[in-house]
Design an enzyme around this catalytic site. Structure first.
Site, short mmCIF file in Angstrom:
data_model
loop_
_atom_site.label_atom_id
_atom_site.label_comp_id
_atom_site.label_asym_id
_atom_site.label_seq_id
_atom_site.Cartn_x
_atom_site.Cartn_y
_atom_site.Cartn_z
CD GLU A 256 -3.01 1.14 0.39
OE1 GLU A 256 -3.09 0.20 -0.43
OE2 GLU A 256 -3.82 2.07 0.43
CG ASP A 257 1.49 2.89 3.20
OD1 ASP A 257 0.55 3.32 2.51
OD2 ASP A 257 1.39 2.59 4.40
#
Ligand code: MN
Length: 494
Positions: free
Chosen positions: A76-77
């Site tokens: 996600e990051d």
């Protein structure tokens, strides 16, 4: 600053070379991927990943789950993709990490309606597909709650409420007391700071006052138990956690002198027989209070909790609660479903066998509440048992979405389902009379593809009595298809 070494220290299972290697590789991968990213607290991002992994290690999760915990924010990051993760760590870990990512994307709506919240919790668990995903999410949330002070004020309260309404009940249902109590107290602190302050001061004062005779009682009981030949694994004092103390105080006119379990002595012994023997010894030494002996070993609480509780007049005649349980009961109370990983000889034997073990045993008291709950949901969803449990392990819900009626009812649909499918899932009459639909309050076309977690409002009209033949081109459920066909035939007068 937390290090890889701290993860190893927290790990409850035997730390074999293989497990050590996997965790080390996950750590290196996560550290490289997060690079110089920082948390709101100013710390390196990897500190959050390590903290999450430590919480998982402490409750006895295996090396795969701990590794997935380290990697949980990578897709996600960071620039690293799920595919790279899969190549490096295999399908099982990448599926778990993917599950955590997906679960993070569900919008959790806050509501005053308990019924609506219950549906949200169900969806949350159902979406997770693998129970390890939920456990990682709980650990992730626990560390986020511990660092909540770095977020802006308005976010703090919203997140605390969400934690109290969704995460605390789920941790409770999975029987992970260790995480549940911490989440609960941290939420309480942000939702109700004044009461939190009040209760924590009150507890502190009373605990200090009681500490001396608590120590004395522990020492005396230790001696008595030793004399009688009962082997004791551990004996210690524990203070009641703040939110449950607050709720209890409210029931007792805020009078702390009426709370008998503010401080309790816990006695951990090897076998069930030792529990009863220890109880006898405790009562021989200190007078028990009438009507306060609770045998949750013979009659477990609905979440599976087992222990014997008794209230005694301790040294100086002061009132104390004593809780007696086996090591296994203790681990199950603190770690819940996670305790399974500790009690299965091999990490490999997955949690599925846990259910089977309990089922084969045919001891109703050993059937944990959440197992029953899972079965109830499975009934609602209409799958047979085997298939459900098998599916839960990997990705039974992969091709499912969950949408809500404006009343908060949850509708389970296949991926790409449309408002027409939604309408027929509610009732044939609703389906037959659709004239329009709204998704999250906005008008959408009838072939719109519903997304997870949306609230769908179906607009109907009594005048439009026939479904349209065009609908057959885009509906996804066989129910909608067959009902539409039936109506069209009727209309032709067959
Ligand atoms: Mn996270």
């Amino acid at each position: 600053m937390l290090t890889l070494e701290d993860i190893f220290k927290s790990f409850k299972l035997p730390l074999t070379e293989k497990r050590k290697k996997l965790i080390t590789e996950a750590y290196t991968f996560a550290q490289k991927a997060h690079g110089s990213q920082k948390r709101k607290s100013g710390e390196d991002y990897i500190q959050h990943s390590i903290a999450t992994a430590i919480i998982l290690g402490k409750i006895g999760m295996g090396s795969k789950t701990v590794s997935a915990g380290l990697l949980h924010d990578v897709p996600e990051d960071t620039e690293a993709t799920l595919l790279e993760l899969e190549k490096k760590f295999g399908k099982e870990i990448s599926i778990i990490v993917d599950g955590v990512t997906k679960l993070g994307k569900i919008k959790l709506r806050s509501s005053r309606e308990e019924y609506f919240l219950e549906n949200l919790r169900k969806m949350f668990l159902a979406m997770a597909a693998d129970i390890r995903v939920v456990i990682i999410k709980l650990a992730d949330r626990l560390h986020n709650m511990r660092t909540l002070q770095y977020l802006p004020k308005e976010k703090q309260e919203r997140i605390a409420r969400e934690t109290m309404e969704i995460y605390v009940p789920i941790a409770n249902r999975l029987g992970i007391g260790e995480i549940k109590e911490q989440l609960e107290d941290l939420s309480f602190k942000y939702i109700n700071p004044k009461n939190y302050e009040y209760v924590s001061k009150l507890r502190e004062e009373n605990y200090q006052k009681g500490e001396k005779y608590l120590k004395k009682a522990i020492k005396e009981l230790k001696n008595e138990l030793k004399k009688s030949g009962v082997s004791v694994i551990d004996i210690y004092g524990r203070a009641k956690h703040l939110r449950s103390l607050f709720l209890k105080l409210r029931r007792y006119d805020m009078d702390i002198t009426r709370i008998y379990d503010l401080i309790a002595i816990r006695i951990i012994v090897p076998e069930i027989a030792d529990c009863y023997e220890a109880l006898g010894i405790v009562h021989r030494k200190y007078h028990p209070m009438v009507g306060r002996i609770k045998d949750y070993i013979s009659l477990p609480k609905s979440n599976g909790y087992q222990s014997i509780h008794t209230t005694i007049f301790g040294p100086e005649g002061k009132i104390l609660e004593v809780q007696i349980r086996t090591k296994k009961m203790h681990d199950e109370a603190e770690f819940g479903i996670a305790a399974h990983w500790i009690y299965s000889e091999k990490e490999k034997s997955d949690w599925k066998s846990y259910i089977f073990k309990y089922r084969k045993a045919k001891v109703p008291q050993e059937e944990l509440e959440w197992v029953r709950q899972l079965r109830d949901w499975q009934k609602e969803i209409g799958r047979d048992d085997e298939e459900f449990i098998e599916g839960l392990k990997i990705d039974f819900f992969k091709n499912h979405i969950f949408a809500f009626t404006p009343m908060g009812d949850i509708i389970d649909l296949p991926e790409e389902a449309t408002p027409i499918d939604f309408a027929y899932a509610i009732h044939s009459e609703v389906g037959n009379n659709v004239v329009g639909a709204k998704a999250d309050g906005k008008i959408v076309t009838l072939d719109y593809q519903i997304k997870n977690g949306q609230v769908i409002d179906i607009l109907t009209s009594k005048e439009s009595k026939t479904p349209s033949r065009d609908w057959l081109k885009f509906v996804k459920t066989s129910k909608a298809r067959s009902r539409i066909k039936r109506e069209l035939k009727k209309d032709k007068g067959y």
